[in-house]
Design a protein around this motif. Structure first.
Motif, PDB file in Angstrom:
ATOM      1  N   GLY A 101      15.290  -5.292  -1.543  1.00 39.87           N
ATOM      2  CA  GLY A 101      14.557  -5.246  -0.294  1.00 39.87           C
ATOM      3  C   GLY A 101      13.715  -3.987  -0.172  1.00 39.87           C
ATOM      4  N   TYR A 102      13.437  -3.624   1.055  1.00 39.83           N
ATOM      5  CA  TYR A 102      12.572  -2.487   1.350  1.00 39.83           C
ATOM      6  C   TYR A 102      13.158  -1.202   0.771  1.00 39.83           C
ATOM      7  CZ  TYR A 102       9.363   0.349   4.158  1.00 39.83           C
ATOM      8  OH  TYR A 102       8.386   1.223   4.573  1.00 39.83           O
ATOM      9  N   GLN A 103      12.383  -0.480  -0.050  1.00 46.73           N
ATOM     10  CA  GLN A 103      12.891   0.685  -0.760  1.00 46.73           C
ATOM     11  C   GLN A 103      12.138   1.983  -0.442  1.00 46.73           C
ATOM     12  OE1 GLN A 103      15.642   0.649  -2.968  1.00 46.73           O
ATOM     13  NE2 GLN A 103      15.897  -1.373  -2.062  1.00 46.73           N
ATOM     14  N   SER A 104      11.115   1.939   0.368  1.00 39.01           N
ATOM     15  CA  SER A 104      10.294   3.116   0.601  1.00 39.01           C
ATOM     16  C   SER A 104      10.955   4.091   1.577  1.00 39.01           C
ATOM     17  CB  SER A 104       8.926   2.695   1.160  1.00 39.01           C
ATOM     18  OG  SER A 104       8.172   3.830   1.548  1.00 39.01           O
ATOM     19  N   PRO A 105      10.770   5.403   1.379  1.00 41.29           N
ATOM     20  CA  PRO A 105      11.245   6.377   2.373  1.00 41.29           C
ATOM     21  C   PRO A 105      10.407   6.353   3.650  1.00 41.29           C
ATOM     22  CG  PRO A 105      10.016   7.492   0.649  1.00 41.29           C
ATOM     23  CD  PRO A 105      10.182   6.071   0.203  1.00 41.29           C
ATOM     24  N   LEU A 106       9.243   5.699   3.596  1.00 38.85           N
ATOM     25  CA  LEU A 106       8.392   5.597   4.771  1.00 38.85           C
ATOM     26  C   LEU A 106       8.929   4.547   5.740  1.00 38.85           C
ATOM     27  CD1 LEU A 106       4.826   5.535   3.120  1.00 38.85           C
ATOM     28  CD2 LEU A 106       6.026   7.516   4.073  1.00 38.85           C
ATOM     29  N   LYS A 107       8.860   4.839   7.020  1.00 41.70           N
ATOM     30  CA  LYS A 107       9.096   3.794   8.000  1.00 41.70           C
ATOM     31  C   LYS A 107       7.970   2.762   7.879  1.00 41.70           C
ATOM     32  CE  LYS A 107      11.308   6.917  11.321  1.00 41.70           C
ATOM     33  NZ  LYS A 107      11.211   7.522  12.670  1.00 41.70           N
ATOM     34  N   ARG A 108       8.191   1.559   8.369  1.00 39.42           N
ATOM     35  CA  ARG A 108       7.177   0.517   8.195  1.00 39.42           C
ATOM     36  C   ARG A 108       5.866   0.869   8.891  1.00 39.42           C
ATOM     37  NH1 ARG A 108      11.780  -2.590   8.732  1.00 39.42           N
ATOM     38  NH2 ARG A 108      12.345  -3.750   6.846  1.00 39.42           N
ATOM     39  N   ASN A 109       5.941   1.487  10.064  1.00 38.97           N
ATOM     40  CA  ASN A 109       4.676   1.848  10.713  1.00 38.97           C
ATOM     41  C   ASN A 109       3.948   2.928   9.917  1.00 38.97           C
ATOM     42  OD1 ASN A 109       6.260   4.090  11.497  1.00 38.97           O
ATOM     43  ND2 ASN A 109       6.557   3.292  13.579  1.00 38.97           N
ATOM     44  N   GLU A 110       4.712   3.817   9.254  1.00 38.37           N
ATOM     45  CA  GLU A 110       4.087   4.812   8.382  1.00 38.37           C
ATOM     46  C   GLU A 110       3.494   4.137   7.150  1.00 38.37           C
ATOM     47  OE1 GLU A 110       6.983   8.658   9.348  1.00 38.37           O
ATOM     48  OE2 GLU A 110       7.522   7.255   7.762  1.00 38.37           O
ATOM     49  N   LEU A 111       4.205   3.143   6.616  1.00 42.15           N
ATOM     50  CA  LEU A 111       3.698   2.393   5.467  1.00 42.15           C
ATOM     51  C   LEU A 111       2.383   1.708   5.809  1.00 42.15           C
ATOM     52  CD1 LEU A 111       4.065   1.108   2.614  1.00 42.15           C
ATOM     53  CD2 LEU A 111       5.306  -0.747   3.763  1.00 42.15           C
ATOM     54  N   PHE A 112       2.291   1.120   6.991  1.00 42.67           N
ATOM     55  CA  PHE A 112       1.052   0.459   7.388  1.00 42.67           C
ATOM     56  C   PHE A 112      -0.065   1.472   7.604  1.00 42.67           C
ATOM     57  CE2 PHE A 112       3.448  -3.311   7.603  1.00 42.67           C
ATOM     58  CZ  PHE A 112       2.589  -4.386   7.775  1.00 42.67           C
ATOM     59  N   ASP A 113       0.271   2.635   8.143  1.00 41.32           N
ATOM     60  CA  ASP A 113      -0.743   3.688   8.301  1.00 41.32           C
ATOM     61  C   ASP A 113      -1.321   4.082   6.942  1.00 41.32           C
ATOM     62  OD1 ASP A 113      -0.671   3.914  11.054  1.00 41.32           O
ATOM     63  OD2 ASP A 113       0.888   5.462  11.039  1.00 41.32           O
ATOM     64  N   VAL A 114      -0.428   4.353   5.993  1.00 37.64           N
ATOM     65  CA  VAL A 114      -0.861   4.765   4.661  1.00 37.64           C
ATOM     66  C   VAL A 114      -1.592   3.626   3.968  1.00 37.64           C
ATOM     67  CG1 VAL A 114      -0.064   5.486   2.372  1.00 37.64           C
ATOM     68  CG2 VAL A 114       0.967   6.480   4.421  1.00 37.64           C
ATOM     69  N   GLY A 115      -1.054   2.420   4.079  1.00 37.68           N
ATOM     70  CA  GLY A 115      -1.653   1.279   3.410  1.00 37.68           C
ATOM     71  C   GLY A 115      -3.034   0.931   3.928  1.00 37.68           C
ATOM     72  N   ILE A 116      -3.208   0.980   5.239  1.00 32.63           N
ATOM     73  CA  ILE A 116      -4.512   0.671   5.830  1.00 32.63           C
ATOM     74  C   ILE A 116      -5.541   1.725   5.437  1.00 32.63           C
ATOM     75  CG2 ILE A 116      -5.746   0.564   8.036  1.00 32.63           C
ATOM     76  CD1 ILE A 116      -3.292  -0.901   9.163  1.00 32.63           C
ATOM     77  N   ASP A 117      -5.124   2.992   5.459  1.00 35.43           N
ATOM     78  CA  ASP A 117      -6.039   4.057   5.000  1.00 35.43           C
ATOM     79  C   ASP A 117      -6.427   3.836   3.542  1.00 35.43           C
ATOM     80  OD1 ASP A 117      -6.081   5.362   7.420  1.00 35.43           O
ATOM     81  OD2 ASP A 117      -4.528   6.822   6.882  1.00 35.43           O
TER      82      ASP A 117
END
Length: 248
Positions: A129-145
């Motif tokens: 499953g989800y393995q990133s240290p980023l929270k999902r909202n942080e992941l979306f911030d980084v991903g969208i950028d």
């Protein structure tokens, strides 16, 4: 995979026609226990998703997480390429999916509130499953950028200004894990984005997506009925007007 060309539309139509998993699993139970948290309360939900028109199953849309309109516009373009409008029915934007994702990122799902988020962190396999240290909202911030910066690297233009086929190429590169990202893989971001898009299409309208229950109507899914006592013995498929949580 991002949708494009006639072949992709045909795949989408087959998905809508044949996907009993989405209708029976995600909409019927699994989705409500997954992406959507337990914060739903008919008496207080207007604070998190806007007021709801219970007669038509629509939610007044308001951004709760995204304060940067450019980021929200990138999200809109991305989800529309994943679930585009065509002759089958409305696409992600018309179904309110960007607002659904925005509301979820502002809530417990976006903050990983119910998950263990302490290290150490190691790269996960495709079966974990989800393995990133980023929270999902942080992941979306980084991903969208990164969607935008990678678009400028690849096509010398912003993601929102690319042709649809070019946007598909960018999304496919993310899906194939060809893009370097901070804190997570591009494939992780794409998988989260695609899953959230489909969930926004089929979730109850109370959560901001599936406007007018059009996602359900495309699959002839009845929503939340009190009972099927008048239809259960029918040997024919019965069309039932869908009802959302706020219909009661």
């Amino acid at each position: 995979m991002a949708a494009k060309t006639t072949d992709s539309k045909m795949s989408r139509r087959r998905f809508l026609r044949n996907s009993s998993y989405v209708a029976g699993g995600l909409v019927g139970g699994g989705l409500l226990g997954g992406l959507i948290g337990s914060r739903f309360n008919p008496e207080t939900e207007t604070a998190s998703t806007g007021s709801v028109d219970s007669d038509h199953g629509t939610a007044n849309q308001a951004q709760l997480y995204f304060t940067n309109p450019e980021k929200f516009e990138i999200l809109q373009h991305a989800v529309e390429r994943i679930y585009p409008k065509d002759e089958t029915g409305p696409g992600a934007i018309d179904l309110g999916v960007p607002f659904f994702i925005d509301h979820q990122l502002a809530g417990s799902w976006g903050h990983n509130a119910r998950e263990y988020m302490q290290g150490p962190f190691f790269p996960g396999s495709n079966f974990q499953g989800y393995q990133s240290p980023l929270k999902r909202n942080e992941l979306f911030d980084v991903g969208i950028d990164r969607l935008d910066s990678y678009s400028q690297e690849k096509f010398k233009n912003k993601f929102t200004e690319l042709e649809g086929e070019q946007q598909d190429e960018v999304l496919k590169d993310f899906e194939a894990d060809k893009v370097k990202m901070r804190g997570a893989t591009s494939k992780t971001f794409f998988n989260q984005l695609r899953a959230a898009t489909l969930e926004g299409v089929y979730a109850d309208p109370a959560y901001g997506g599936n406007l007018n229950m059009e996602g359900w109507k495309m699959k002839s899914f009845p929503g939340h009925q009190m009972s099927y006592i008048n239809q259960i013995e029918s040997d024919k498929f019965v069309e039932i007007k869908p009802k959302g949580l706020h219909s009661y």
